[in-house]
Design a protein around this motif. Structure first.
Motif, short mmCIF file in Angstrom:
data_model
loop_
_atom_site.label_atom_id
_atom_site.label_comp_id
_atom_site.label_asym_id
_atom_site.label_seq_id
_atom_site.Cartn_x
_atom_site.Cartn_y
_atom_site.Cartn_z
N ALA A 115 0.78 -1.15 0.07
CA ALA A 115 -0.01 -0.06 -0.13
C ALA A 115 1.06 1.29 -0.06
N GLY A 116 1.91 1.21 0.90
CA GLY A 116 2.95 2.38 0.62
C GLY A 116 3.55 2.63 -0.70
N LEU A 117 3.96 1.58 -1.35
CA LEU A 117 4.44 1.58 -2.65
C LEU A 117 3.45 2.30 -3.41
N VAL A 118 2.14 1.98 -3.51
CA VAL A 118 1.10 2.56 -4.33
C VAL A 118 0.85 4.01 -4.13
N LEU A 119 0.65 4.37 -2.66
CA LEU A 119 0.54 5.73 -2.57
C LEU A 119 1.71 6.73 -2.85
N GLY A 120 2.95 5.90 -2.84
CA GLY A 120 3.95 6.70 -3.28
C GLY A 120 4.18 7.03 -4.94
N LEU A 121 3.61 6.00 -5.70
CA LEU A 121 3.59 6.29 -6.84
C LEU A 121 2.42 7.13 -7.23
N HIS A 122 1.46 7.23 -6.62
CA HIS A 122 0.20 8.09 -6.91
C HIS A 122 0.69 9.53 -6.42
N ALA A 123 1.44 9.64 -5.51
CA ALA A 123 2.04 10.96 -4.83
C ALA A 123 2.75 11.70 -5.96
N VAL A 124 3.72 10.86 -6.29
CA VAL A 124 4.57 11.41 -7.52
C VAL A 124 3.86 11.82 -8.64
N ALA A 125 2.86 11.03 -9.15
CA ALA A 125 1.92 11.30 -10.22
C ALA A 125 1.44 12.62 -10.28
N THR A 126 1.11 13.08 -9.05
CA THR A 126 0.42 14.57 -9.09
C THR A 126 1.16 15.53 -9.08
N LEU A 127 2.73 15.26 -9.28
CA LEU A 127 3.47 16.54 -9.41
C LEU A 127 3.69 17.04 -10.63
N ALA A 128 3.63 18.53 -10.88
CA ALA A 128 3.46 19.08 -12.27
C ALA A 128 4.89 18.95 -12.93
N ASP A 129 6.07 18.95 -11.96
CA ASP A 129 7.57 18.75 -12.31
C ASP A 129 8.00 17.76 -11.43
N ARG A 130 8.47 16.65 -12.10
CA ARG A 130 9.01 15.66 -11.51
C ARG A 130 10.45 15.26 -11.66
N SER A 131 11.30 16.50 -12.23
CA SER A 131 12.57 16.41 -12.43
C SER A 131 13.30 16.39 -10.97
N GLY A 132 14.19 15.41 -10.95
CA GLY A 132 15.18 15.42 -9.60
C GLY A 132 14.41 14.40 -8.93
N VAL A 133 13.35 13.76 -9.14
CA VAL A 133 12.94 12.51 -8.53
C VAL A 133 13.10 11.28 -8.98
N THR A 134 13.86 10.38 -7.96
CA THR A 134 14.18 8.92 -8.34
C THR A 134 13.28 8.03 -7.46
N ILE A 135 12.47 7.14 -7.98
CA ILE A 135 11.87 6.10 -7.40
C ILE A 135 12.47 4.76 -7.71
N LEU A 136 12.98 4.22 -6.32
CA LEU A 136 13.49 2.79 -6.34
C LEU A 136 12.70 1.88 -5.62
N VAL A 137 12.31 0.53 -6.53
CA VAL A 137 11.61 -0.35 -6.02
C VAL A 137 12.38 -1.73 -5.81
N THR A 138 12.55 -2.26 -4.70
CA THR A 138 13.43 -3.30 -4.77
C THR A 138 12.80 -4.66 -4.61
N GLY A 139 13.35 -5.75 -4.58
CA GLY A 139 12.73 -7.16 -4.68
C GLY A 139 13.14 -8.14 -3.61
N ASP A 140 14.36 -7.50 -2.80
CA ASP A 140 14.78 -8.48 -1.81
C ASP A 140 14.83 -7.84 -0.39
N GLU A 141 14.02 -7.07 0.01
CA GLU A 141 14.25 -6.34 1.42
C GLU A 141 14.26 -7.28 2.45
N GLU A 142 12.84 -8.05 2.37
CA GLU A 142 12.61 -8.88 3.48
C GLU A 142 13.78 -10.06 3.69
N LEU A 143 14.79 -10.17 2.63
CA LEU A 143 15.82 -11.17 2.96
C LEU A 143 17.13 -10.25 3.58
N GLY A 144 16.96 -8.99 3.66
CA GLY A 144 17.93 -8.11 4.07
C GLY A 144 18.60 -7.37 3.03
#
Length: 398
Positions: A115-144
């Motif tokens: 749910a946090g991942l989704v609200l983050g994507l929706h949040a950035v989508a509302t910005l008129a200017d997204r320059s300077g924003v990086t979104i990183l979504v990893t796939g092994d956080e729960e393993l350390g």
């Protein structure tokens, strides 16, 4: 976000947010299953591409799929950080189906942290200017984060701030301090013998394990918030044989690096008690602490922005669990964690999200991102790390 009030915009988007959360929850993504994580990454990519208008980079490391959106042409100033893997095995949906009833959303991985991942994507989508924003979504956080740690640290280097989309602490508090995490394995080698005929000829690995478990357990320091917990243990072969081998795992949580170092030195100094027994200790620090000083400046900013948005006053909390925010703070990047969904039951049967809180959290993430995005600075050259940026010293909010 001119024109429509931010909260109203996200309230209107709530049905779409819920549909996106359902799409992620119903695509099960246990961390150790690379095929399942790859399939989940495709769902995240599809949602993000629809919202942001650009596809992510797919980064496969050691078989695990991570996603990165670098938006705009300028240097990265703010990193939004999340993960799409979960602790739940395939088939969990049969007993824990996705559901929204009476304002409570349920399903495996919903609060940690889809749910946090989704609200983050929706949040950035509302910005008129997204320059300077990086979104990183990893796939092994729960393993350390074994394959993604270096990626997280490289993306965070030089940023004005890292915003971590992990679930909020109790009551919606932001996570302003996280303990560092260390993990160890203690292995004992003894000597087998018949337990009835000639036990004196053996070296009992289970007895040696008992000595070591008690020694390790004594390394904790409650006054400093340091916990040293022996966890999984195994030893022996049959009921009538003096055990010749065994081992146990150790979980360490510490608020500061000095405590991590103290425990690490003590673990490596463990010595056998029984004559003839041999001892091997492996492992070490896995995540550095996220100190309160690393979050203090961003938390103060979040308080101001929350008031402007008409949100309730924010609270901060110190927690024992680790996240990728430990890594970003560890290299000196100001970090604010717990910006994701409000709910509870992470890793538990009662995992849930409070639906009514989603618009407010998304509005706060959008406001923080917009503010940090506008700050100047340059991305370090590839393969280089910038000089760490330190927040003002102090205990910070708790």
């Amino acid at each position: 976000m001119a024109g429509e009030a931010p909260l109203d915009r996200f309230r209107a988007a709530l049905p779409a947010m819920l549909a996106d959360i359902e799409a992620l929850v119903t695509c099960e993504s246990p961390s150790a299953d690379h095929a399942a994580v790859a399939a989940s990454a495709e769902v995240v990519a599809r949602i993000g591409t629809r919202l942001l208008g650009v596809a992510p980079e797919r980064i496969v490391l050691d078989g695990c799929t991570h996603l990165r959106w670098r938006l705009g042409d300028g240097p990265t100033r703010v990193l939004l950080l999340g993960h799409h893997d979960t602790v739940w095995p395939l088939g969990t949906l049969a007993t824990h189906p996705f559901d929204v009833t009476d304002g409570v959303l349920r399903g495996p991985g919903c609060v940690d942290m889809l749910a946090g991942l989704v609200l983050g994507l929706h949040a950035v989508a509302t910005l008129a200017d997204r320059s300077g924003v990086t979104i990183l979504v990893t796939g092994d956080e729960e393993l350390g984060s074994p394959s993604s740690r270096a990626l997280v640290e490289a993306e965070a280097a030089g940023c004005a701030g890292a915003l971590v989309l992990e679930a909020a602490a109790g009551g919606g508090a932001l996570k302003t301090e996280r303990k560092g995490v260390s993990r160890y394995r203690v292995e004992v080698t003894g000597l087998a013998a018949h337990a009835g005929l000639e036990p004196e000829r053996g070296v009992n690995a289970t007895v040696e394990l008992a000595h070591q478990v008690l020694a390790v357990n004594a390394l904790g320091d409650p006054a400093r918030g340091t916990t040293v917990t022996p966890t999984l243990i195994a030893g022996g072969t049959t009921t009538n044989t003096v055990p010749d081998a065994g081992g146990f795992a150790v979980d360490v949580r510490a608020r500061d690096a000095a405590e991590q170092d103290r425990v690490d030195a003590a673990m490596r100094a463990l010595a056998p008690v029984l004559p003839g027994a041999r001892l091997a200790v492996t492992g070490g620090p896995n995540r550095p602490p996220l100190a309160a000083s690393a979050s203090a400046e961003l938390f103060a900013l979040a308080e101001v922005l929350a008031a402007r948005l008409g949100l309730p006053p924010l609270r901060g909390a110190a927690v024992g669990g680790g996240s990728d925010g430990n890594f970003t703070a560890g290299i000196g990047t100001p970090t604010l964690d717990g910006l994701g969904a409000v709910g509870g039951g992470a890793h538990a049967d009662d995992e849930h999200v409070l639906v009514a809180e989603l618009p407010g959290r998304a509005a706060l993430v959008a406001a923080l991102t917009e503010h940090l995005r506008g700050q100047g600075g340059e991305r370090p050259a590839a393969g280089c790390r910038s000089t760490p940026t330190k927040s003002p010293a102090g205990s910070g909010p708790r």
